[in-house]
Enzyme design. Structure first.
Site, PDB file in Angstrom:
ATOM      1  N   ARG A  52      -7.826  -1.341  -7.755  1.00  0.00           N
ATOM      2  CA  ARG A  52      -8.547  -0.156  -7.330  1.00  0.00           C
ATOM      3  C   ARG A  52      -7.597   0.976  -6.947  1.00  0.00           C
ATOM      4  O   ARG A  52      -7.899   2.160  -7.122  1.00  0.00           O
ATOM      5  CB  ARG A  52      -9.447  -0.517  -6.142  1.00  0.00           C
ATOM      6  CG  ARG A  52     -10.454   0.543  -5.874  1.00  0.00           C
ATOM      7  CD  ARG A  52     -11.249   0.330  -4.639  1.00  0.00           C
ATOM      8  NE  ARG A  52     -12.277   1.356  -4.564  1.00  0.00           N
ATOM      9  CZ  ARG A  52     -12.056   2.587  -4.202  1.00  0.00           C
ATOM     10  NH1 ARG A  52     -10.843   2.975  -3.877  1.00  0.00           N
ATOM     11  NH2 ARG A  52     -13.038   3.462  -4.173  1.00  0.00           N
ATOM     12  N   ASN A  98       0.810  -1.221   0.000  1.00  0.00           N
ATOM     13  CA  ASN A  98       0.000   0.000   0.000  1.00  0.00           C
ATOM     14  C   ASN A  98       0.841   1.268   0.000  1.00  0.00           C
ATOM     15  O   ASN A  98       0.297   2.366  -0.083  1.00  0.00           O
ATOM     16  CB  ASN A  98      -0.986  -0.011   1.176  1.00  0.00           C
ATOM     17  CG  ASN A  98      -2.095  -1.019   0.933  1.00  0.00           C
ATOM     18  OD1 ASN A  98      -2.257  -1.518  -0.190  1.00  0.00           O
ATOM     19  ND2 ASN A  98      -2.855  -1.337   1.971  1.00  0.00           N
ATOM     20  N   ASP A 146     -15.883  -3.300  -4.429  1.00  0.00           N
ATOM     21  CA  ASP A 146     -15.169  -4.569  -4.417  1.00  0.00           C
ATOM     22  C   ASP A 146     -15.659  -5.405  -3.246  1.00  0.00           C
ATOM     23  O   ASP A 146     -16.667  -5.080  -2.621  1.00  0.00           O
ATOM     24  CB  ASP A 146     -13.656  -4.364  -4.417  1.00  0.00           C
ATOM     25  CG  ASP A 146     -13.176  -3.608  -3.198  1.00  0.00           C
ATOM     26  OD1 ASP A 146     -13.937  -3.536  -2.212  1.00  0.00           O
ATOM     27  OD2 ASP A 146     -12.054  -3.094  -3.221  1.00  0.00           O
TER      28      ASP A 146
HETATM   29  N1  EPU Z   1     -14.145   6.800   1.783  1.00  0.00           N
HETATM   30  C1  EPU Z   1     -15.191   7.569   1.361  1.00  0.00           C
HETATM   31  N2  EPU Z   1     -14.940   8.600   0.511  1.00  0.00           N
HETATM   32  C2  EPU Z   1     -13.689   8.888   0.061  1.00  0.00           C
HETATM   33  C3  EPU Z   1     -12.624   8.085   0.487  1.00  0.00           C
HETATM   34  C4  EPU Z   1     -12.869   7.045   1.360  1.00  0.00           C
HETATM   35  O1  EPU Z   1     -16.336   7.347   1.735  1.00  0.00           O
HETATM   36  O2  EPU Z   1     -13.533   9.848  -0.721  1.00  0.00           O
HETATM   37  C5  EPU Z   1     -14.406   5.683   2.702  1.00  0.00           C
HETATM   38  C6  EPU Z   1     -14.148   4.338   2.048  1.00  0.00           C
HETATM   39  O3  EPU Z   1     -15.268   3.897   1.313  1.00  0.00           O
HETATM   40  C7  EPU Z   1     -13.840   3.472   3.253  1.00  0.00           C
HETATM   41  C8  EPU Z   1     -13.153   4.439   4.206  1.00  0.00           C
HETATM   42  O4  EPU Z   1     -13.499   5.748   3.774  1.00  0.00           O
HETATM   43  O5  EPU Z   1     -15.019   3.021   3.831  1.00  0.00           O
HETATM   44  C9  EPU Z   1     -11.640   4.309   4.275  1.00  0.00           C
HETATM   45  O6  EPU Z   1     -11.091   4.517   3.024  1.00  0.00           O
HETATM   46  P1  EPU Z   1      -9.595   4.985   2.762  1.00  0.00           P
HETATM   47  O7  EPU Z   1      -9.637   6.001   1.690  1.00  0.00           O
HETATM   48  O8  EPU Z   1      -8.939   5.348   4.056  1.00  0.00           O
HETATM   49  O9  EPU Z   1      -8.924   3.643   2.263  1.00  0.00           O
HETATM   50  P2  EPU Z   1      -8.291   3.344   0.845  1.00  0.00           P
HETATM   51  O10 EPU Z   1      -7.298   4.384   0.497  1.00  0.00           O
HETATM   52  O11 EPU Z   1      -9.359   3.023  -0.141  1.00  0.00           O
HETATM   53  C10 EPU Z   1      -6.275   2.014   1.848  1.00  0.00           C
HETATM   54  C11 EPU Z   1      -5.675   0.665   1.637  1.00  0.00           C
HETATM   55  C12 EPU Z   1      -6.564  -0.397   2.252  1.00  0.00           C
HETATM   56  C13 EPU Z   1      -6.680  -0.101   3.734  1.00  0.00           C
HETATM   57  C14 EPU Z   1      -7.248   1.311   3.936  1.00  0.00           C
HETATM   58  C15 EPU Z   1      -7.356   1.722   5.389  1.00  0.00           C
HETATM   59  C16 EPU Z   1      -4.515   0.877  -0.447  1.00  0.00           C
HETATM   60  C17 EPU Z   1      -4.397   0.483  -1.866  1.00  0.00           C
HETATM   61  N3  EPU Z   1      -5.545   0.401   0.211  1.00  0.00           N
HETATM   62  O12 EPU Z   1      -7.521   1.996   1.176  1.00  0.00           O
HETATM   63  O13 EPU Z   1      -5.893  -1.630   2.087  1.00  0.00           O
HETATM   64  O14 EPU Z   1      -7.544  -1.041   4.318  1.00  0.00           O
HETATM   65  O15 EPU Z   1      -6.411   2.263   3.248  1.00  0.00           O
HETATM   66  O16 EPU Z   1      -6.132   1.624   6.004  1.00  0.00           O
HETATM   67  O17 EPU Z   1      -3.665   1.579   0.082  1.00  0.00           O
HETATM   68  C18 EPU Z   1      -5.714  -3.941   1.670  1.00  0.00           C
HETATM   69  O18 EPU Z   1      -4.505  -3.765   1.543  1.00  0.00           O
HETATM   70  O19 EPU Z   1      -6.225  -5.083   1.756  1.00  0.00           O
HETATM   71  C19 EPU Z   1      -6.584  -2.768   1.735  1.00  0.00           C
HETATM   72  C20 EPU Z   1      -7.888  -2.838   1.516  1.00  0.00           C
END
Ligand code: EPU
Length: 416
Positions: free
Chosen positions: A87, A18, A111
């Site tokens: 994603r 990540n 997803d």
């Molecule tokens: N969210 C919103 N609106 C936004 C952005 C996020 O509603 O504009 C919501 C998301 O739907 C979710 C929550 O906020 O419910 C958290 O989302 P966040 O943006 O923090 O997570 P992400 O960037 O999509 C990354 C990691 C995830 C990890 C999360 C939390 C990557 C590629 N993915 O996701 O990793 O769980 O941060 O730490 O960096 C994994 O590696 O298995 C994985 C899912």
């Protein structure tokens, strides 16, 4: 796998998936040659490399090193065929907008861990001066040079913080991101951006202050160790009543998770380059609540539920980040776990042992958790669809074997 083995020995962790994916996207910000090391050899890195090639970069991935040549003029469109497979490719949005003044990035869709919003990414980029529309499945963003401003995130979203950061580094003037995510992967991205010549302060705190610069230079950068993989091994040691030394890990990035294992009865000690987890008796149940960093990571929630499934007592596990992250529990129940969910709470009543069965990985972390559960199940457990696990854990099966697990990977013909 055949359950019953105790994980014991040493395992080494590579750089974080990540982080590496975002560092690769950030390389777009500077024309020239960029080298990233300690990159995990996983499918997602190969997909991100392909995406960068489509943007006219040259990209090679070998032996944990990604070499990128970013041309002066890059393409600004990321197609659905790649974005749907990864994603995280949404993280090219900020760099493309900053470099090209325009970006067309396919909408990733939901997803297996739930619907994942982009409102904070879009709202923040709009505050920086972009005009964003959604057309035919694409986010279409245009801007002249972005202009610094103050952005307040409703939730410390990792992805939104990263997109806004990588857009703001080349903006005119100062941007403040308030309620920013504090994950170590953000700190890693900031470290790379600053060595490229960006002016970012506040990494690790909730307020990032970014003084925009006119141009950035390419760099060589080493990826931060993967705390989720390290945490998976820590829980693997605890669940199998084993003794595992995890090398190239930062215990400070896993403070709450390791503390939970101590509450469950494990001994955790810091070593020169990581930590050691030893569990000598049946674990005790501990309650867990997932929260943004430095809280307990949602990515370790499935593994901690697997641990609770064989612990002494009952545990309440609360998931606050992804609405769909309990979906794998139906698979864990097939292994005999006693888990009841109500909204974003799960009550896990520990059983002395689980019972082997065929199960199916539904996402990366669920897959890893099912493997850990299979290690403490009587008889044979087959985990299908392990391509999910491949997305986050390089060499998982050989590493498990080296730690003493009775596990093998087999190819099977899937019925049409
Ligand atoms: N969210 C919103 N609106 C936004 C952005 C996020 O509603 O504009 C919501 C998301 O739907 C979710 C929550 O906020 O419910 C958290 O989302 P966040 O943006 O923090 O997570 P992400 O960037 O999509 C990354 C990691 C995830 C990890 C999360 C939390 C990557 C590629 N993915 O996701 O990793 O769980 O941060 O730490 O960096 C994994 O590696 O298995 C994985 C899912």
């Amino acid at each position: 796998m055949r359950g019953g083995a105790r994980l014991a020995g040493e395992v080494s962790v590579t750089g974080a998936k990540n982080s590496a994916l975002k560092l690769m996207a950030a390389a777009l910000l500077a024309p020239g040659h960029c080298t990233l090391t300690a990159v995990p050899e996983i499918a997602d890195v190969a997909i991100m490399a392909e995406l960068l090639r489509r943007l006219r970069c040259a990209a090679t991935v070998a032996d944990g090193t990604v070499e990128l040549d970013v041309p002066d003029r890059i393409e600004s469109e990321a197609d659905y065929d790649l974005v749907r497979r990864l994603r995280a490719s949404i993280c090219v949005l900020g760099p493309l907008l900053a470099r090209c003044g325009e970006a067309r990035v396919a909408l990733p869709g939901g997803d297996n861990i739930g619907s994942r919003g982009l409102d904070m990414h879009i709202g923040g980029l709009e505050r920086l001066g972009a005009v964003i529309t959604s057309e035919h499945g694409f986010l279409v963003a245009t801007a002249g040079r972005l202009t610094g401003t103050t952005i307040w995130l409703e939730f410390p979203s990792v992805g939104a913080t990263e997109n806004l950061l990588t857009a703001a580094v080349l903006a005119k003037g100062t941007t403040v991101i308030d309620n920013a995510a504090r994950e170590p992967e953000i700190g890693d991205l900031v470290a790379m951006l600053n060595s490229m010549g960006a002016q970012v302060n506040g990494a690790g705190s909730s307020t990032l202050v970014i003084d925009g610069v006119d141009a950035l230079s390419p760099v060589a950068h080493q990826t931060v160790p993967d705390r989720v993989v390290a945490g998976t091994w820590a829980i693997g040691a605890a669940i199998t009543r084993g003794d595992v030394t995890v090398r190239n890990a930062v215990p400070g990035h896993l403070e709450i998770a390791l503390d939970k294992l101590v509450s469950a009865g494990a001994t955790v000690e810091t070593t020169v380059d990581g930590f050691r987890v030893c569990m000598q008796q049946r674990p005790r149940s501990v309650d867990v609540v997932t929260l943004p960093y430095p809280g307990f990571p949602t990515d370790l929630q499935p593994a901690i539920i697997a641990l609770a499934a064989v612990s002494d007592g009952a545990a309440m596990v609360t998931e606050n980040i992804f609405e769909g992250r309990f979906m794998f529990i139906d698979e864990l129940v097939r292994l005999g776990a006693d888990v009841r969910t109500d909204g974003h709470h799960a009550v896990v009543r520990g059983r002395p042992r689980l019972s082997g069965a065929p199960v199916r990985a539904t996402d990366i972390r669920a897959g890893a958790a099912l493997v850990l559960a299979g290690l403490v199940a009587d008889g044979v457990t087959d985990v299908a669809e392990v391509h999910h696990i491949d997305r986050g854990y390089a060499g998982f099966v050989p590493q498990l074997q080296a730690l003493g697990a009775d596990v093998e990977r087999i190819e099977v013909d899937v019925c049409p």
